[in-house]
Design an enzyme around this catalytic site. Structure first.
Site, PDB file in Angstrom:
ATOM      1  N   GLU A  37       0.836  -1.203   0.000  1.00 12.58           N
ATOM      2  CA  GLU A  37       0.000   0.000   0.000  1.00 12.58           C
ATOM      3  C   GLU A  37       0.866   1.247   0.000  1.00 12.58           C
ATOM      4  OE1 GLU A  37      -0.399   2.078   2.899  1.00 12.58           O
ATOM      5  OE2 GLU A  37      -0.161   0.769   4.642  1.00 12.58           O
ATOM      6  N   LYS A 171      -3.692  -0.980  15.502  1.00 10.62           N
ATOM      7  CA  LYS A 171      -3.136  -0.057  16.488  1.00 10.62           C
ATOM      8  C   LYS A 171      -3.942  -0.138  17.785  1.00 10.62           C
ATOM      9  CE  LYS A 171      -1.348   2.924  12.871  1.00 10.62           C
ATOM     10  NZ  LYS A 171      -1.871   2.102  11.756  1.00 10.62           N
TER      11      LYS A 171
END
Length: 318
Positions: A37, A171
């Site tokens: 990405e 995260k």
């Protein structure tokens, strides 16, 4: 460059999707290819480090035995594999937006440039037949999502996309338990690589146990083959690859900075796509750059592991 069933966008002469020759040739002969990405390049790392790291990530894929295919939209064309000029454009230009799947049509129609999120990268990679994708961390279910319905498009994209994503979990600012429950509801399997627990990006162990574990790239490749044989290939697979404990962010520092980040997010009302760039910058500023160094370490490790799995899947690796 190879154009894919390209009906040009209205008013333009360019194809919608273009595959770099090296990537197209590798796919044609069944060789290992890994999608990468581009949001980390444009929005995840500071200049000029971002361009250097982008090259290092591609080098890590090559070191693992695969061809890298960094994905982005450049001047209205979705590019599967970027040359040096395109990579520099994504890293250095100020007009590069962040695009998920829903945004791609607008960016292409208007001749714009965009870095692709996990969802958009997975979609474009799978459309070209790429089976492995390496990234840093997935998006997930946000804390307080019961009221806000704030959930990353990455999760739904993986439920619809035939690709294996190597990442370091999500995260810790997200609701990790809810994210894993959502992946289960979407029938997206999660396998820990040499780990029985799910990582939390900067931290090796989130405390959430996983049902499945693999200890070699070939084991992961075997699971991908088995899913194909059972016609279970409509969903993605998450390969959770934690940082070694001695490479993770200091746990006490992480907890202290996380509390501050959560408080500031709430105070400023930050949500949606703005959360991740805010989080990365906040952690970078408040850890003296240690979080960025951990981020780079985990992305490079994920790129190399994805390449080794892709090589095993293609029959070129062990």
């Amino acid at each position: 460059m190879v154009d894919i069933d390209a009906q040009p966008a209205s008013g333009t002469a360019a194809p919608a999707v273009r595959v770099a020759e090296e990537v197209a040739e590798a796919l044609e002969r069944g060789a290992a290819v890994v999608a990468l990405e581009s949001t980390i390049i444009s929005h995840g790392l500071p200049r000029p480090d971002n361009l250097e790291v982008a090259h290092r990530i591609e080098d890590a894929v090559r070191a693992g035995g695969a061809v890298p295919a960094t994905i982005a939209v450049v001047d209205g064309v979705a590019r599967i594999g970027l040359d040096g000029a395109a990579l520099a454009a994504i890293a250095e230009r100020d007009d590069v937006v962040k695009a998920s799947v829903r945004d791609l049509g607008f960016v292409v129609a208007r001749g714009g440039s965009a870095a692709t999120t996990v969802a958009a990268t997975a979609f474009l990679a799978a459309r070209c037949g790429i089976r492995l994708f390496a990234t840093g961390g997935l998006g997930g279910v946000h804390r307080g999502a019961r009221e806000s319905f704030d959930e990353s498009a990455d999760l739904v994209a993986l439920a619809r996309t035939r690709i294996a994503v190597v990442c370091s979990g999500v995260k810790s600012i997200l609701d990790i338990g809810a994210t894993l429950e959502r992946l289960e509801s979407l029938n997206v399997p999660v396998v820990g690589y040499r780990s029985d627990t799910f990582p939390a990006f900067y931290i090796s162990n989130s405390g959430h146990r996983l049902d499945w574990r693999a200890d070699t790239p070939r084991e992961v490749a075997d699971v991908i083959r088995a899913r194909d044989a059972l016609a279970l290939g409509g969903q993605g697979i998450v390969v959770a690859n934690p940082l070694p404990p001695d490479q993770q962010l200091d746990a006490r520092l992480h907890e202290r900075v996380l509390r501050g980040a959560l408080a500031e997010l709430e105070a400023k009302g930050i949500s949606g796509k703005a959360v991740t760039p805010f989080l990365l910058e906040y952690f970078h500023r408040n850890t003296g750059g240690e979080s960025m160094r951990a981020n780079i370490r985990l992305v490079l490790r994920n790129a190399k592991l994805a390449a080794r799995i892709a090589a095993a899947l293609s029959g070129d690796g062990s």
